[in-house]
Design a protein around this motif. Structure first.
Motif, mmCIF file in Angstrom:
data_model
loop_
_atom_site.group_PDB
_atom_site.id
_atom_site.type_symbol
_atom_site.label_atom_id
_atom_site.label_comp_id
_atom_site.label_asym_id
_atom_site.label_seq_id
_atom_site.Cartn_x
_atom_site.Cartn_y
_atom_site.Cartn_z
ATOM 1 N N SER A 70 0.666 -0.722 -0.345
ATOM 2 C CA SER A 70 0.131 0.159 0.010
ATOM 3 C C SER A 70 1.070 0.797 0.080
ATOM 4 O O SER A 70 0.008 2.083 -0.160
ATOM 5 C CB SER A 70 -1.142 0.070 1.059
ATOM 6 N N GLY A 74 0.824 4.038 -2.662
ATOM 7 C CA GLY A 74 1.196 5.165 -2.756
ATOM 8 C C GLY A 74 1.997 6.611 -3.153
ATOM 9 O O GLY A 74 1.833 7.603 -3.729
ATOM 10 N N GLN A 77 1.675 6.477 -6.855
ATOM 11 C CA GLN A 77 0.762 7.891 -7.290
ATOM 12 C C GLN A 77 1.126 8.963 -6.715
ATOM 13 O O GLN A 77 0.886 10.016 -7.681
ATOM 14 C CB GLN A 77 -0.566 7.120 -6.866
#
Length: 85
Positions: A70, A74, A77
């Motif tokens: 995760s 992130g 992104q």
């Protein structure tokens, strides 16, 4: 960016975190069940029950892998958002 994210959308790594939590709690339950005969003074469970206690560590590692996945998603992104500006 927040206005495009759905509230209940599952991100990368969320499935691993959930699976790790379930495996961890199964291992914790196995640990509790295995320790009860030691406190009651009855005959201890077979050796494989002590092996089931290791599921706590396995679940912790699976959940940790989900957290790292995760975090990596992130960061990717955020990099793509800053590159597009």
């Amino acid at each position: 960016m927040r206005d495009k994210t759905q509230v209940n959308s599952a991100g990368p790594g969320d499935g691993l975190i959930r699976a790790g939590a379930i495996v961890f709690f199964v291992g914790a339950l196995a640990t509790l069940v295995t320790m009860v005969p030691l406190f009651l003074g009855t005959k201890p469970f077979p050796t494989y029950m002590y092996g089931l206690c290791m599921l706590m560590g396995v679940g912790f590692l699976v959940a940790g892998a989900g957290v790292l996945r995760s975090i990596a998603a992130g960061r990717r992104q955020a990099r793509s958002a800053s590159a597009s500006r």
